[in-house]
Structure formats: C-alpha cells, structure tokens
Design a protein around this motif. Structure first.
Motif, PDB file in Angstrom:
ATOM      1  N   TYR A 338       0.819  -1.216   0.000  1.00  0.00           N
ATOM      2  CA  TYR A 338       0.000   0.000   0.000  1.00  0.00           C
ATOM      3  C   TYR A 338       0.852   1.265   0.000  1.00  0.00           C
ATOM      4  O   TYR A 338       0.432   2.295  -0.538  1.00  0.00           O
ATOM      5  N   LYS A 339       2.046   1.186   0.571  1.00  0.00           N
ATOM      6  CA  LYS A 339       2.956   2.333   0.471  1.00  0.00           C
ATOM      7  C   LYS A 339       3.341   2.572  -0.983  1.00  0.00           C
ATOM      8  O   LYS A 339       3.407   3.718  -1.438  1.00  0.00           O
ATOM      9  N   GLN A 340       3.587   1.480  -1.715  1.00  0.00           N
ATOM     10  CA  GLN A 340       3.959   1.612  -3.119  1.00  0.00           C
ATOM     11  C   GLN A 340       2.791   2.117  -3.953  1.00  0.00           C
ATOM     12  O   GLN A 340       2.963   2.961  -4.838  1.00  0.00           O
ATOM     13  N   LEU A 341       1.582   1.643  -3.656  1.00  0.00           N
ATOM     14  CA  LEU A 341       0.395   2.122  -4.377  1.00  0.00           C
ATOM     15  C   LEU A 341       0.170   3.606  -4.125  1.00  0.00           C
ATOM     16  O   LEU A 341      -0.174   4.362  -5.041  1.00  0.00           O
ATOM     17  N   ASN A 342       0.367   4.038  -2.876  1.00  0.00           N
ATOM     18  CA  ASN A 342       0.222   5.465  -2.555  1.00  0.00           C
ATOM     19  C   ASN A 342       1.281   6.303  -3.264  1.00  0.00           C
ATOM     20  O   ASN A 342       1.011   7.433  -3.682  1.00  0.00           O
TER      21      ASN A 342
END
Length: 445
Positions: A338-342
């Motif tokens: 989710y950090k990468q998606l953000n």
C-alpha cells in the motif's frame, strides 16, 4: 628608504584596487555550487549511497570468520552409560578434560537468496536518489543566489532614484528659501518641501541598509565569507537583465518529468516496489555453502590443551526454509504494497500539481511583463507632468502643493516600476523552477 617604500606602496595601490574582481551572476552561482555548505552535505550523501551499494553487494560475496574458545571446566561434566552396555551397573564417565581449546576459520558463500537478489536492484535507485538530491540542492542554490543578486540591483536602482529626487528637493529648497527671504513666498511653502526632503533622506538610509543586507544574504547563499568585500557591478547586472526577460517560447512544452522533485518521487516509488518484492521473496529458501577448518585440544592443564590440539575440516551446504513467519511476512508485505500504491498515486497528483504551478508561473510572468512596461511608461509620463509643473511654479502660475504632488507622482511611479521589475525577475525564476530548467538557466548566463 621609508619615503621610497611609501611612494612604491602608493604607486601599487591603484592597481590593487582595480584588480578586484567584479562578480557576475554566473560567477556567483558557480562559486555557490562549489562552496555552499549544502553542496558538501549532498555530496557526502552521494558518497554514502555508493558505500551503501557496496555494502549490499558484499552480502553476496564470500565472508570469512575466525572463532576461538578456551574453556576452564571448573567441574567436569559427567555422563552415564546405562547398565548392561559395559557391565551390570551404570558407568559414570567424563568425555572432556579440565581445559578445552578450540579454534576455527569458516568461509560462508551465499549461493541463492532471492530476497537478497531483489534487494541488490535498489542500489541503482539509491545512487539516482543521491544524485537527484544533489541536483535539487544545486537548483536551490541557483534560485537563492539569483534572487539575492537581483535584490542588490533593485535596491541600487532605488538608491539612485532617491538621490536624484533628493537633488530636486534640494534645488527647490534653495529657490524657495530665497523667495521666503525676499518675502514673496510664505515659510510654510519652504516647510512643505523640507519635509519631503527629510523623508527622502530617511528612505536613502533605509535603501543603503537594504543593499548591505542583500549583499550579506548573497554572500551567505554563496558560502562566501561575510566580512570579505563582494563587488557586484550595477551596469553588469543591468546588462544581464535580458536573461530574466520573458522567454516563454523556451518553455512552451511542459513535462513533469523534467522536475527534479518528480524524478525523486519516481525513484521513491521504484524503491518501494523493490521493497515490496523483496519482502515477498522471503518465502523462498536460502542456500549457503560453507567451508570450515579448525583444531581442538583437551588437557588436564592449560599447556596440555594447546599441545594436544588436533585439526579438523568440513565443507557443506545449508538450506534455510522459513515456515512459521508467514503472518509477520504477510503483514510486512501488505504494508509495503500500500505504500507503493500510494507512491504511484502521489506521482499522478504531483504531475497535475506541477502542471498547475507551471501554468500559474507562466500567467504571472506575462502579467509582470505587462506591469513593467506600463510602469516604465508611467515614469516617463510622471516626469513629463513634473517638468511642466516645475516650469509653471517658476513662472508663478501654480503653487508648491502642485509641485510636491507632481514630484510625489514621480516617486510613486518609480516605486511601482522597481516593484514590478523585481516581481518580473521572481516570476521568471519561478517559471524556470516550475519547468525544471534552473540549471539550463544557469548555463545560459
């Protein structure tokens, strides 16, 4: 002899004075990039990133360790051989002696570690990140030095205009004073122009102070010694104003990819993607090879434990297969995902934000260009009105109030022009910044 030395010193003094360099905007920026403390910091970060890459690579290179132990078994441990093996009763026996020495050298070589292989890919992006941070620091230095450099020019222009105005007030005071002495003019007329004269004197003091403050700011941004003289020639500055004149044709095509901030965000997203895949790869087994060589000795005394040492050697493979860390690894993987998606979504937001900043900077530049042209014309008009009013006052067809109002109009037009000129300079800098072309701006000086 002393007279001869004095004459020689006086002869050399003018050449020394004229030998002092006059700093151009380009030379100030060049000096600042080399000497500003931020440059040192980001250069060190770049070197640290290179060292970090070597550290990551070292995990896949052979590693040698040396180990040694010396045990003094104060009470030797015994073990039991059950009855029936060597006799009808249990036999207690010690399989060691009071002193035990052991020394070994072991070489370990990682053969396969998928998590480590993926992690090595981060080296390239860590180096890019350090280089981009260094470039961003240089862009900040270029922006700040240019700003301070042109502030000096604006304040010097203001000081020149104020001194010209002061001369006019002084001339008018002399004329009015003579008329007061002759009784053809009231004292209050002289007092009116004296007030404006004193106000202008105060403004000159402030302007001179602002020049000193701007010079100190420029020295700070350059990393230049504050107490050392720094000569910025006003004529050279005026000649360089074409550099900050609008050149929208150069920046008509905007791309967020030219922004250093955007490139840093791209690198950050790539690093987060690598971290996500590295954590996921933790499920795969790790295969390591090793080679060990050592010696072990036993004795009833310390010397005997060394003299009786016998060597041993071994080679082998070690396979590690994580089984029960699934929940921890899955939680880490979810966080990284989710950090990468953000980070990817933030890239899209940044692209729109940078486009907006560029369009706003372009619009502001056109507006400030128009303001400079209008205010320049207003100065000419105000001077024309003043010349007519001054002539009328000399002929006695108008009073001091009209003369002062006309002169104040000139001062107001001058202030408006200087403010709009400085705003134009800032607008061009903002356009270069939002277009990601500050370094191009510097190299074109």
């Amino acid at each position: 002899m002393s007279k001869r030395l004095l004459i020689t010193a006086l002869t050399l003094l003018p050449s020394w004075l004229f030998g002092q360099s006059v700093w151009t905007l380009r030379s100030c920026i060049e000096y600042g990039i080399k000497n500003n403390r931020n440059s040192v910091i980001y250069d060190n970060e770049k070197k640290a990133a290179d060292a970090q890459a070597k550290e990551a690579l070292a995990a896949y290179l052979p590693a040698v360790s040396l180990n040694g132990t010396l045990d003094d078994n104060l009470k030797v441990q015994q073990t039991v051989i059950p009855a029936g093996v060597f006799g009808p009763e249990d036999i207690r026996v010690a399989f060691t002696k009071k002193f035990n020495t052991n020394g070994s050298a072991q070489l370990d070589q990682t053969i396969y570690d998928q998590s480590l292989i993926i992690g090595l890919k981060a080296n390239k992006f860590n180096k890019q990140q350090a280089a981009l941070n260094q470039r961003k620091s240089e862009e900040t230095i270029i922006y700040n030095i240019t700003n301070a450099y042109y502030q000096i020019f604006i304040y010097r222009e203001q000081l020149g205009m104020l001194r010209t105005n002061l001369e006019k007030y002084q001339q008018q005071m002399n004329v009015t004073s003579q008329r007061v002495n002759k009784g053809t003019t009231l004292q209050k007329e002289l007092d009116k122009v004296t007030v404006d004269y004193n106000n202008t004197m105060s403004q000159i003091v402030v302007s001179e102070s602002n020049i000193t403050l701007s010079e100190n700011q420029l020295k700070y941004e350059m990393g230049y010694p504050i107490k050392d003289p720094l000569t910025v020639d006003s004529a050279a500055v005026a000649g360089n104003l074409h550099v900050v004149a609008p050149a929208l044709a150069e920046n008509n095509i905007f791309s967020a990819h030219t922004r250093t901030d955007y490139q840093l965000s791209q690198v950050n997203a790539a690093l987060l993607d690598i971290d996500q895949r590295r954590i996921k790869a933790g499920i795969y087994p790790r295969l390591t090879a090793y080679a060990r060589y050592g010696a072990v000795g036993f004795g009833d005394n310390l010397g005997q434990s060394f003299s009786t040492m016998s060597s041993y050697a071994a080679v082998g493979l070690k396979l590690s297969f994580p089984l029960l860390d699934f929940f921890k690894r899955n939680a880490q993987y979810t966080q990284a995902k989710y950090k990468q998606l953000n980070a990817v979504e933030q890239l899209k937001l940044d692209e729109g934000k940078y486009q907006l900043e560029y369009e706003n900077a372009k619009t502001k530049l056109l507006k400030e260009q128009s303001n400079v042209e209008n205010n320049k014309r207003n100065i000419d008009l105000a001077k024309s009105v003043f010349d007519v009013t001054n002539l009328q006052y000399e002929k006695g067809t108008t009073d001091m109030t009209d003369w002062i109002n006309a002169q104040n109009s000139v001062k107001e037009a001058q202030n408006n022009y200087l403010n709009s000129l400085y705003n134009l300079i800032l607008a061009r800098l903002e356009l270069e910044k939002t277009a990601g072309t500050l370094k191009t701006f510097y190299t074109a000086l």
